[in-house]
Design a protein around this motif. Structure first.
Motif, PDB file in Angstrom:
ATOM      1  N   HIS A  22       0.853  -1.179   0.000  1.00  0.00           N
ATOM      2  CA  HIS A  22       0.000   0.000   0.000  1.00  0.00           C
ATOM      3  C   HIS A  22       0.893   1.234   0.000  1.00  0.00           C
ATOM      4  O   HIS A  22       1.744   1.401   0.875  1.00  0.00           O
ATOM      5  CB  HIS A  22      -0.886  -0.007   1.251  1.00  0.00           C
ATOM      6  CG  HIS A  22      -1.696   1.233   1.435  1.00  0.00           C
ATOM      7  ND1 HIS A  22      -2.011   1.748   2.678  1.00  0.00           N
ATOM      8  CD2 HIS A  22      -2.273   2.073   0.538  1.00  0.00           C
ATOM      9  CE1 HIS A  22      -2.733   2.827   2.537  1.00  0.00           C
ATOM     10  NE2 HIS A  22      -2.906   3.054   1.251  1.00  0.00           N
ATOM     11  N   LEU A  23       0.712   2.101  -1.013  1.00  0.00           N
ATOM     12  CA  LEU A  23       1.423   3.372  -1.092  1.00  0.00           C
ATOM     13  C   LEU A  23       0.403   4.511  -0.981  1.00  0.00           C
ATOM     14  O   LEU A  23      -0.320   4.789  -1.939  1.00  0.00           O
ATOM     15  CB  LEU A  23       2.190   3.500  -2.409  1.00  0.00           C
ATOM     16  CG  LEU A  23       3.482   2.700  -2.570  1.00  0.00           C
ATOM     17  CD1 LEU A  23       4.130   3.005  -3.919  1.00  0.00           C
ATOM     18  CD2 LEU A  23       4.467   3.022  -1.463  1.00  0.00           C
ATOM     19  N   PRO A  24       0.318   5.162   0.174  1.00  0.00           N
ATOM     20  CA  PRO A  24      -0.640   6.265   0.335  1.00  0.00           C
ATOM     21  C   PRO A  24      -0.263   7.471  -0.526  1.00  0.00           C
ATOM     22  O   PRO A  24       0.925   7.722  -0.792  1.00  0.00           O
ATOM     23  CB  PRO A  24      -0.535   6.618   1.823  1.00  0.00           C
ATOM     24  CG  PRO A  24       0.134   5.442   2.464  1.00  0.00           C
ATOM     25  CD  PRO A  24       1.036   4.868   1.423  1.00  0.00           C
TER      26      PRO A  24
ATOM     27  N   ALA B 162       3.552   2.150 -11.352  1.00  0.00           N
ATOM     28  CA  ALA B 162       3.017   1.766 -10.043  1.00  0.00           C
ATOM     29  C   ALA B 162       3.728   0.531  -9.501  1.00  0.00           C
ATOM     30  O   ALA B 162       4.099   0.474  -8.324  1.00  0.00           O
ATOM     31  CB  ALA B 162       1.513   1.506 -10.155  1.00  0.00           C
ATOM     32  N   VAL B 163       3.924  -0.470 -10.353  1.00  0.00           N
ATOM     33  CA  VAL B 163       4.620  -1.688  -9.931  1.00  0.00           C
ATOM     34  C   VAL B 163       6.054  -1.375  -9.537  1.00  0.00           C
ATOM     35  O   VAL B 163       6.571  -1.887  -8.532  1.00  0.00           O
ATOM     36  CB  VAL B 163       4.571  -2.741 -11.050  1.00  0.00           C
ATOM     37  CG1 VAL B 163       5.467  -3.927 -10.716  1.00  0.00           C
ATOM     38  CG2 VAL B 163       3.139  -3.211 -11.264  1.00  0.00           C
ATOM     39  N   ALA B 164       6.709  -0.514 -10.313  1.00  0.00           N
ATOM     40  CA  ALA B 164       8.082  -0.144  -9.999  1.00  0.00           C
ATOM     41  C   ALA B 164       8.164   0.542  -8.643  1.00  0.00           C
ATOM     42  O   ALA B 164       9.038   0.235  -7.825  1.00  0.00           O
ATOM     43  CB  ALA B 164       8.644   0.762 -11.091  1.00  0.00           C
ATOM     44  N   ASP B 165       7.256   1.463  -8.384  1.00  0.00           N
ATOM     45  CA  ASP B 165       7.289   2.207  -7.119  1.00  0.00           C
ATOM     46  C   ASP B 165       6.920   1.322  -5.934  1.00  0.00           C
ATOM     47  O   ASP B 165       7.478   1.460  -4.842  1.00  0.00           O
ATOM     48  CB  ASP B 165       6.335   3.402  -7.189  1.00  0.00           C
ATOM     49  CG  ASP B 165       6.859   4.515  -8.086  1.00  0.00           C
ATOM     50  OD1 ASP B 165       7.982   4.384  -8.611  1.00  0.00           O
ATOM     51  OD2 ASP B 165       6.134   5.510  -8.272  1.00  0.00           O
ATOM     52  N   ALA B 166       5.977   0.420  -6.134  1.00  0.00           N
ATOM     53  CA  ALA B 166       5.496  -0.395  -5.013  1.00  0.00           C
ATOM     54  C   ALA B 166       6.408  -1.577  -4.720  1.00  0.00           C
ATOM     55  O   ALA B 166       6.696  -1.881  -3.555  1.00  0.00           O
ATOM     56  CB  ALA B 166       4.084  -0.898  -5.302  1.00  0.00           C
TER      57      ALA B 166
ATOM     58  N   LEU C 157      -2.474   3.985  -3.797  1.00  0.00           N
ATOM     59  CA  LEU C 157      -2.121   2.882  -4.680  1.00  0.00           C
ATOM     60  C   LEU C 157      -2.002   1.608  -3.856  1.00  0.00           C
ATOM     61  O   LEU C 157      -1.440   1.622  -2.754  1.00  0.00           O
ATOM     62  CB  LEU C 157      -0.783   3.172  -5.369  1.00  0.00           C
ATOM     63  CG  LEU C 157      -0.070   2.000  -6.057  1.00  0.00           C
ATOM     64  CD1 LEU C 157      -0.853   1.525  -7.277  1.00  0.00           C
ATOM     65  CD2 LEU C 157       1.353   2.413  -6.460  1.00  0.00           C
ATOM     66  N   PHE C 158      -2.549   0.512  -4.392  1.00  0.00           N
ATOM     67  CA  PHE C 158      -2.360  -0.799  -3.780  1.00  0.00           C
ATOM     68  C   PHE C 158      -1.974  -1.758  -4.891  1.00  0.00           C
ATOM     69  O   PHE C 158      -2.652  -1.839  -5.914  1.00  0.00           O
ATOM     70  CB  PHE C 158      -3.638  -1.273  -3.087  1.00  0.00           C
ATOM     71  CG  PHE C 158      -3.423  -2.393  -2.109  1.00  0.00           C
ATOM     72  CD1 PHE C 158      -3.305  -2.144  -0.748  1.00  0.00           C
ATOM     73  CD2 PHE C 158      -3.329  -3.712  -2.548  1.00  0.00           C
ATOM     74  CE1 PHE C 158      -3.095  -3.173   0.160  1.00  0.00           C
ATOM     75  CE2 PHE C 158      -3.118  -4.743  -1.648  1.00  0.00           C
ATOM     76  CZ  PHE C 158      -3.004  -4.482  -0.292  1.00  0.00           C
TER      77      PHE C 158
END
Length: 224
Positions: free
Chosen positions: A19-21, A99-103, A175-176
């Motif tokens: 989870h990325l707030p 998103a996948v890269a960041d998470a 983001l989740f």
């Protein structure tokens, strides 16, 4: 909220589930909302999903790239107006890879090519029962973006709809991502907190944009 007693930070909810707030800033949220409103218009627009047992989902849905219906995908809205599904935009795939890269820390360039989006709209009283995203033929991580009202997102395990699970508060812009050992985990939305959307967004309700890799054969050019 303007101030947090405990600031929200990156959280690994389960192995491969992060989870990325506040991942989307206000400008990006507005862009996504504008796009969602366009996608929701007919033909192949926002619809009520009918379940095999005769019931209906309380959250309404529109699909991009391929049309999802219970246990399958199609090129047309087979359980609705029959129109061809709206195309999946390249910029949305780029967003999914980032998103996948960041998470998860994987380079965006190595992430799979996202080609499906399911956009769910939750108005007052809408819910989503525990389920698994298992109709795809690829094991790439699922990317989930939230706009509007805050919800309780229940993230369980890959084996059963019962506990253990973790309830996560997803707010507008969060983001989740879930992949790896959590790719087939049961998850759902037992509660939406009505009226909690950021006023500057201009949205009543909650939108969830879920990006997936289908793993399905691309159509031949002469079939487009």
């Amino acid at each position: 909220m303007d101030a947090e007693l405990f600031p929200r930070t990156r959280t690994e909810v389960a192995p491969g589930a992060v989870h990325l707030p506040d991942w989307l800033d206000t400008g990006r949220q507005r862009e996504l909302l504008r796009a969602c409103r366009g996608w929701a218009r007919p033909p192949a627009g926002l619809r009520t999903v009918r379940l095999p047992g005769g019931g209906t989902m309380s959250a309404r849905q529109v699909c991009l790239g391929r049309h999802w219906y219970p246990y399958g995908y199609a090129r047309t809205v087979v359980d609705g107006d029959g129109a061809p599904v709206k195309p999946f935009p390249a910029w949305l795939g780029d967003l999914g890879r980032r998103a996948v890269a960041d998470a998860l820390g994987a380079p965006a360039a190595t992430a799979a090519a996202y080609d499906i989006a399911l956009v769910n709209f939750y108005d007052a009283g809408a819910r989503m029962g525990l389920h698994r995203d298992s109709d795809e033929r690829a094991d790439a991580p699922v990317v989930s973006l939230s706009l509007g009202d805050t919800c309780v997102f229940r993230f369980g395990n890959p084996h059963t709809r019962t506990r253990p699970w973790t309830d996560v508060e997803l707010r507008s812009g969060d983001l989740f991502v879930f992949g790896g050992p959590s790719r087939l985990a049961y998850h759902g939305v037992p509660r939406v907190h009505v009226g909690t959307a950021p006023p500057e967004l201009g949205l009543t309700g909650r939108l969830n944009i879920t990006l997936r890799v289908s793993g399905l054969e691309a159509p031949r050019a002469d079939r487009l």
